[in-house]
Motif scaffolding. Structure first.
Motif, PDB file in Angstrom:
ATOM      1  N   LEU A 348     215.539  93.901  52.916  1.00 46.00           N
ATOM      2  CA  LEU A 348     216.867  94.375  52.526  1.00 46.00           C
ATOM      3  C   LEU A 348     216.738  94.964  51.139  1.00 46.00           C
ATOM      4  O   LEU A 348     216.511  94.256  50.162  1.00 46.00           O
ATOM      5  N   GLU A 349     216.876  96.290  51.039  1.00 44.04           N
ATOM      6  CA  GLU A 349     216.649  96.976  49.780  1.00 44.04           C
ATOM      7  C   GLU A 349     217.873  96.917  48.871  1.00 44.04           C
ATOM      8  O   GLU A 349     217.737  96.794  47.653  1.00 44.04           O
ATOM      9  N   ARG A 350     219.083  97.011  49.452  1.00 42.72           N
ATOM     10  CA  ARG A 350     220.275  97.015  48.620  1.00 42.72           C
ATOM     11  C   ARG A 350     221.525  96.820  49.466  1.00 42.72           C
ATOM     12  O   ARG A 350     221.530  97.065  50.671  1.00 42.72           O
ATOM     13  N   GLU A 351     222.576  96.360  48.802  1.00 45.03           N
ATOM     14  CA  GLU A 351     223.871  96.222  49.448  1.00 45.03           C
ATOM     15  C   GLU A 351     224.959  96.285  48.389  1.00 45.03           C
ATOM     16  O   GLU A 351     224.723  95.989  47.209  1.00 45.03           O
ATOM     17  N   PHE A 352     226.164  96.714  48.797  1.00 41.83           N
ATOM     18  CA  PHE A 352     227.295  96.701  47.884  1.00 41.83           C
ATOM     19  C   PHE A 352     228.597  96.609  48.665  1.00 41.83           C
ATOM     20  O   PHE A 352     228.655  96.860  49.868  1.00 41.83           O
ATOM     21  N   ASN A 353     229.634  96.225  47.944  1.00 43.08           N
ATOM     22  CA  ASN A 353     230.959  96.042  48.532  1.00 43.08           C
ATOM     23  C   ASN A 353     231.690  97.375  48.561  1.00 43.08           C
ATOM     24  O   ASN A 353     231.924  97.992  47.518  1.00 43.08           O
ATOM     25  N   LEU A 354     232.062  97.837  49.746  1.00 41.73           N
ATOM     26  CA  LEU A 354     232.752  99.115  49.898  1.00 41.73           C
ATOM     27  C   LEU A 354     234.200  99.047  49.440  1.00 41.73           C
ATOM     28  O   LEU A 354     234.786 100.062  49.046  1.00 41.73           O
ATOM     29  N   LEU A 355     234.781  97.876  49.477  1.00 42.23           N
ATOM     30  CA  LEU A 355     236.204  97.745  49.172  1.00 42.23           C
ATOM     31  C   LEU A 355     236.487  97.793  47.688  1.00 42.23           C
ATOM     32  O   LEU A 355     237.591  98.151  47.269  1.00 42.23           O
TER      33      LEU A 355
END
Length: 368
Positions: A348-355
């Motif tokens: 898992l390279e990256r993640e973020f909250n879209l909201l």
């Protein structure tokens, strides 16, 4: 991909034709993101939408309201210019719009029992197709104009697919893909291949569109699961991989090139040469790579293949970048490496909250 359920903060999510951008909608409005950087490129807070479709990275959007206010009727398609903030054209229908697909030449509008095909430039209506009851709005449109096909369910009791040529405006073929009704459809970017999954969700099949009788089967799992999305890898010829997300919370990657290479080897053997295609197809090895607990189980998700880097020495070895939008409000980017022994490694390279994303800013990715 639209969610009619209010249990999710995201009402709909869609990637553009080359997966360089994606759109989401919430109860407040819609947002457009850059897939590569996560930058929020555009947002408009005017109410809920159930469909937001992009045309590559242009300023044109096709949007359909959720019906929570009179101006956002689910029976009205609005072609919207993000640069001017003005509606270019509105098209009204007798029943709710369940899906919209775009490419540079065609606009396809899917209702429950009818499909309308328009010229993208003049908005002249070119054809209408009477369909079986398509309550989920299942459809797929290839962006390539040379193989510009539309795929629709052809039955409500089994997994048959109607493949329609939207440039020549005629039916190309009908494919009997599954015994159970369809749950997901995807066309490769060049329109050469079609992938399908049934409501049972245990088998995913890939057909060559030009020859509806030939297929490759991949077993997702033993127990039934809902397939939320299917996506081919980008390729001018044979896509390298096919990916899927399911209600189990897993991401599935199927190595198409490796499987077809193995099928060619097997068909030249004595056993492969005497078995009929229907039996030979069952013998296809899975070539299946799975990441469990990639997203929360039961949460709807939408996956695409953003990039595939192939090894210079082994055609079956590749490194793929996968982008996932989950309907609970997150963007995730996974990388899967498949070596020449068909063994995979995931990260898992990256993640973020879209909201919580702010306009004009690149997202502070959480590196894992």
């Amino acid at each position: 991909m639209t969610s009619q359920s209010s249990q999710y903060p995201i009402f709909c999510a869609s990637f553009n034709q080359d997966n360089s951008g994606f759109a989401i909608s919430t109860k407040d409005g819609f947002k457009i993101f850059d897939s590569n950087t996560g930058r929020l490129c555009y947002e408009r807070a005017v109410g809920a939408f159930v469909i937001v479709e992009m045309l590559y990275s242009t300023s044109l959007l096709a949007i359909v309201g959720a019906g929570e206010q009179p101006s956002l009727s689910p029976r009205r398609l609005c072609l919207f210019n993000t640069t001017t903030g003005i509606a270019l054209r509105e098209l009204n229908f007798l029943t709710s719009i369940l899906a919209v697909r775009l490419n540079k030449k065609r606009i396809v509008v899917v209702l429950q029992e009818k499909v309308y095909i328009y010229d993208s430039n003049t908005l002249a209506i070119l054809d209408t197709i009477d369909t079986v009851a398509n309550t989920k709005g299942l459809c797929a449109l290839s962006p390539c104009l040379d193989g510009c096909f539309l795929a629709l369910p052809a039955s409500t009791i089994k997994g048959s697919v109607l493949v329609y040529n939207v440039m020549e405006l005629n039916s190309h073929c009908e494919i009997d893909a599954h015994r159970a009704p369809l749950a997901a459809i995807a066309l490769s970017s060049n329109g050469m291949y079609i992938a399908t999954a049934s409501e049972q969700g245990t088998i995913i099949r890939v057909h060559l569109v030009s020859d509806a009788t030939k297929s490759y089967s991949f077993r997702r799992g033993t127990y039934p699961s809902t397939i939320f999305s299917l996506s081919f890898g980008p390729s001018a010829q044979l896509p390298d991989i096919l990916v899927a997300t399911s209600s189990s919370g897993s991401i599935h990657v199927f190595s198409l090139g490796f499987a077809i290479h193995q099928r060619s080897r097997r068909s030249s053997s004595f056993l492969g040469s005497i078995l009929p295609d229907s039996v030979n197809d069952v013998l296809d090895p899975a070539h299946h790579h799975v990441l469990h607990n990639a997203v929360p189980a039961g949460v709807k998700s939408y996956i695409v293949v953003r990039n595939v880097d192939k090894s210079s020495t082994e055609i079956e070895a590749c490194r793929a970048t996968l982008s996932v939008v989950t309907y609970d409000g997150y963007f995730l980017e996974y990388v899967v490496n498949v070596n020449n022994q068909n063994v995979s490694e995931w990260s898992l390279e990256r993640e973020f909250n879209l909201l919580t994303a702010m306009s004009g800013e690149e997202q502070n990715f959480q590196f894992v």
